[in-house]
Every structure is written in C-alpha cells, then in structure tokens.
Write a protein that holds these residues in place. Structure first.
Motif, PDB file in Angstrom:
ATOM      1  N   ALA A   1      44.217  56.588  33.032  1.00 24.54           N
ATOM      2  CA  ALA A   1      44.540  56.933  34.426  1.00 24.54           C
ATOM      3  C   ALA A   1      44.023  55.872  35.400  1.00 24.54           C
ATOM      4  CB  ALA A   1      43.952  58.299  34.767  1.00 24.54           C
ATOM      5  N   LYS A   2      42.792  55.427  35.198  1.00 19.71           N
ATOM      6  CA  LYS A   2      42.241  54.418  36.118  1.00 19.71           C
ATOM      7  C   LYS A   2      42.984  53.097  35.963  1.00 19.71           C
ATOM      8  CE  LYS A   2      38.450  52.461  33.320  1.00 19.71           C
ATOM      9  NZ  LYS A   2      39.036  51.140  33.085  1.00 19.71           N
ATOM     10  N   GLY A   3      43.376  52.782  34.724  1.00 17.44           N
ATOM     11  CA  GLY A   3      44.128  51.551  34.494  1.00 17.44           C
ATOM     12  C   GLY A   3      45.499  51.598  35.152  1.00 17.44           C
ATOM     13  N   ALA A   4      46.103  52.781  35.129  1.00 21.50           N
ATOM     14  CA  ALA A   4      47.470  52.916  35.650  1.00 21.50           C
ATOM     15  C   ALA A   4      47.535  52.597  37.134  1.00 21.50           C
ATOM     16  CB  ALA A   4      47.984  54.332  35.393  1.00 21.50           C
ATOM     17  N   VAL A   5      46.691  53.248  37.922  1.00 15.88           N
ATOM     18  CA  VAL A   5      46.792  53.003  39.375  1.00 15.88           C
ATOM     19  C   VAL A   5      46.459  51.555  39.717  1.00 15.88           C
ATOM     20  CG1 VAL A   5      46.517  55.329  40.288  1.00 15.88           C
ATOM     21  CG2 VAL A   5      44.464  54.018  39.664  1.00 15.88           C
ATOM     22  N   ALA A   6      45.458  51.006  39.041  1.00 13.72           N
ATOM     23  CA  ALA A   6      45.067  49.626  39.348  1.00 13.72           C
ATOM     24  C   ALA A   6      46.197  48.667  38.994  1.00 13.72           C
ATOM     25  CB  ALA A   6      43.791  49.262  38.586  1.00 13.72           C
ATOM     26  N   ARG A   7      46.710  48.774  37.789  1.00 18.06           N
ATOM     27  CA  ARG A   7      47.733  47.817  37.350  1.00 18.06           C
ATOM     28  C   ARG A   7      49.009  47.954  38.169  1.00 18.06           C
ATOM     29  NH1 ARG A   7      45.582  49.469  32.102  1.00 18.06           N
ATOM     30  NH2 ARG A   7      44.102  47.836  31.500  1.00 18.06           N
ATOM     31  N   LEU A   8      49.381  49.191  38.486  1.00 10.57           N
ATOM     32  CA  LEU A   8      50.591  49.358  39.302  1.00 10.57           C
ATOM     33  C   LEU A   8      50.388  48.784  40.704  1.00 10.57           C
ATOM     34  CD1 LEU A   8      51.723  52.923  38.157  1.00 10.57           C
ATOM     35  CD2 LEU A   8      52.822  50.732  37.606  1.00 10.57           C
TER      36      LEU A   8
ATOM     37  N   GLY B   1      48.432  46.268  41.271  1.00 10.91           N
ATOM     38  CA  GLY B   1      48.178  44.832  41.145  1.00 10.91           C
ATOM     39  C   GLY B   1      46.744  44.430  41.399  1.00 10.91           C
ATOM     40  N   VAL B   2      45.808  45.344  41.101  1.00 20.01           N
ATOM     41  CA  VAL B   2      44.381  44.999  41.231  1.00 20.01           C
ATOM     42  C   VAL B   2      43.709  45.215  39.880  1.00 20.01           C
ATOM     43  CG1 VAL B   2      44.375  45.646  43.674  1.00 20.01           C
ATOM     44  CG2 VAL B   2      43.622  47.320  41.965  1.00 20.01           C
ATOM     45  N   ASP B   3      42.506  44.671  39.733  1.00 21.79           N
ATOM     46  CA  ASP B   3      41.806  44.814  38.458  1.00 21.79           C
ATOM     47  C   ASP B   3      41.276  46.238  38.299  1.00 21.79           C
ATOM     48  OD1 ASP B   3      42.208  42.222  37.603  1.00 21.79           O
ATOM     49  OD2 ASP B   3      40.410  41.475  38.619  1.00 21.79           O
ATOM     50  N   PRO B   4      41.460  46.842  37.121  1.00 22.21           N
ATOM     51  CA  PRO B   4      40.877  48.176  36.893  1.00 22.21           C
ATOM     52  C   PRO B   4      39.350  48.116  36.980  1.00 22.21           C
ATOM     53  CG  PRO B   4      42.493  47.649  35.174  1.00 22.21           C
ATOM     54  CD  PRO B   4      42.256  46.379  35.961  1.00 22.21           C
ATOM     55  N   ILE B   5      38.756  49.193  37.471  1.00 25.20           N
ATOM     56  CA  ILE B   5      37.289  49.268  37.447  1.00 25.20           C
ATOM     57  C   ILE B   5      36.838  49.368  35.997  1.00 25.20           C
ATOM     58  CG2 ILE B   5      37.087  50.388  39.702  1.00 25.20           C
ATOM     59  CD1 ILE B   5      36.459  53.023  38.108  1.00 25.20           C
ATOM     60  N   ARG B   6      35.592  49.001  35.769  1.00 24.72           N
ATOM     61  CA  ARG B   6      35.044  49.069  34.424  1.00 24.72           C
ATOM     62  C   ARG B   6      34.188  50.332  34.295  1.00 24.72           C
ATOM     63  NH1 ARG B   6      33.327  46.935  29.880  1.00 24.72           N
ATOM     64  NH2 ARG B   6      31.067  46.961  29.660  1.00 24.72           N
ATOM     65  N   LEU B   7      34.330  51.050  33.207  1.00 23.49           N
ATOM     66  CA  LEU B   7      33.465  52.200  32.920  1.00 23.49           C
ATOM     67  C   LEU B   7      32.782  51.900  31.591  1.00 23.49           C
ATOM     68  CD1 LEU B   7      35.883  55.158  33.814  1.00 23.49           C
ATOM     69  CD2 LEU B   7      33.979  54.301  35.179  1.00 23.49           C
TER      70      LEU B   7
END
Lengths: 168, 168
Positions: free
Chosen positions: A64-71, A73-79
């Motif tokens: 989920a976190k990867g989806a919003v970031a990639r769509l 165009g920003v880097d996903p946060i790291r967990l």
C-alpha cells in the motif's frame, strides 16, 4: 463522479488496512481471553512455507505504501520490518494509513500510464500505473489481508467476512 | 489510457478467475498424484465454519458475473451452484470468463454513479457503481480466490503467489 486513479487507489487501501487492524485486534483479544501468548498468533502460518501473520501484515502495508508513492512519482518511505507485537503492527498500519491519506488526488490522478519499476528479489518488474494498481497492488493487498484473516480464523478467532471488508 | 469502469472491472476479474482455474488444476493434479479423492479437496475448509473449496469458487464467480451485469444495468445470469467435481468448476469459471469478455466498454463505462441494489440474506445493500466495484466486488473476489488458494496450500499443494496473481 468519474473513476480516477486516486479513487481507485486510496479509499480502498485505507479501508482494507483499517479492516486488517480490526481483524488483528480481534485476534489479540482472543489470545488474551484464552491465555495464549500473542507471539503464538503472530507466528502462526497456514502452512510451514507460507509467511506468518506478522509478515502478512508487513507485506500488505508495504504494498500500500509503495503504491501511492510510485503512482505519485516519489520514493516510498522505508519501514524496518521489525515489529514483534500486536501494538507495533497497529502502529505500522496507522502510519501507512496516515501516509495514504496524506496524498492528494492531484498527486495520484493521471498516473494511468506512468512507468513503474519494481526491483524484486526475482528481478525487475515493469508496469504502467494502471496495470500496476489493478493487476498487482490490489490483488496483493487483498491476498495478504485475506491470508491474515484466514490464519486467525484457522486458530478459532471469531471473525466474519464483514470484518475483512471493513467500512468506507 | 485513462482509467475507466470497464478497465477497472473486466481485465482484473478475468485474470483472477483464470488464475483461480490454474490454482484448482494444480490442486486436482496433486490429488491425482497422491491418490487423494478429489472430493476431499473440494470439501476442505480452513476451519469448520468457513465455506469449503467448492463454495469459494462458486462465490468468486458469482461476484464477478454479478458485477458486470449490474454495472451494465442488466440482470445477472443464474448459475445453479450444483458443481461437484473439478471439471464442473473449470466449466463454471470458463462460462463466467466468457461472460465477462462478452461485455463491451460501452456497456460498463459511465457506471460510476449507477445505483446498485444487492438483495442479500442479511438485507438490502445500496451502492453507487464505483463503490460497489472498488469496495465490494474486488475485495470479495480476491477474498474467495485467496481462500481457495490457502485451502489448497494448507493441504500441501505446491503453489506460489504468482499462481494466484496470474497473467494479464
């Protein structure tokens, strides 16, 4: 209101993750009532070569976190994937829900044809935004949320499908 | 290409159901190799008060056939829910996939705000088309496809998540 990438992404993921949190809370309550150590449930699997409950939650939130970031165009946060308790899983879910809610329609809309590159252990995956969302993110998030639900159902936690579906 | 109700509905459901068919075929092959009666797998459940494999397949296909019909504003076809073999489940899935593929973008597009009424045992549910698809149909279809997968994984069928995700 016409369907948009934002509406196809954020509300459903928020709902799925909030429902996952509620499902986990029923699991934790069940453990408490039965004097079962919470770690037992957190490490339960459908079968030995599937991931345990804790990892199902980590992957669902990662997707989920990867989806919003990639769509957007920003880097996903790291967990850090270092949760060991139910409380830490709730905090992880809440963090990702807040992140999802922090994205605006302006950031996500129009991402249908955005090039998305995923670097997996098994190699690179290339998508267009729309196919990434509909053919990868949503099936994966629901897969891991359902597997978490099934793990808890399998050990006797009283849950119904409406717990999984959640509320808008 | 902008996201549309058709693109958010048909390709993903077709892919999910074809993947479900492949998952079931691996289950049937496993039963054959191990001299397990196919009915044993078809009646296996995660836990006694969840539906068995055969019913998971019936519900996943029901949700999909209902979705295209309701979004297009036509009556869903009726299926008799009388399958007792793997072959009959494959035929059911193929029938629903053919149905999904028979709908055109012109029939589904623009259904975002269509009023959808579901008559459930528990009462009526009212949706707008977009919320019906994203908040009800997709989570339910993936829930039942994942549960079918988990049932087969739980009895030792060799499957990976890519079998569940399928191919576009």
């Amino acid at each position: 209101m016409s369907i948009t990438m934002y509406h196809a992404t954020v509300p459903g993921l928020v709902r799925a993750l909030n429902a996952l949190s509620s499902v986990l809370k029923k699991g934790e309550a069940h453990a408490t009532e039965r004097n079962i150590a919470p770690e037992v449930l957190l490490h339960t699997r459908i079968t030995p070569d599937m991931f345990p409950l804790i990892r199902q939650v980590q992957i669902a939130t990662d997707m989920a976190k990867g989806a919003v970031a990639r769509l957007a165009g920003v880097d996903p946060i790291r967990l850090d994937d270092n949760e060991t308790t139910f409380a830490e899983l709730y905090a992880r879910i809440d963090k990702v829900v807040s992140l999802l809610e922090s994205f605006t329609p302006e950031q996500i809309d129009g991402s249908e044809d955005r090039d998305i590159l995923l670097k997996m252990r098994t190699g690179e995956m290339h998508f267009k935004g729309q196919d990434y969302l509909l053919g990868f993110v949503l099936p994966n998030v629901y897969f891991h949320c359902t597997t978490a639900y099934a793990i808890l159902r399998g050990v006797g936690v009283v849950l119904g499908k409406s717990d999984f579906i959640g509320k808008p």
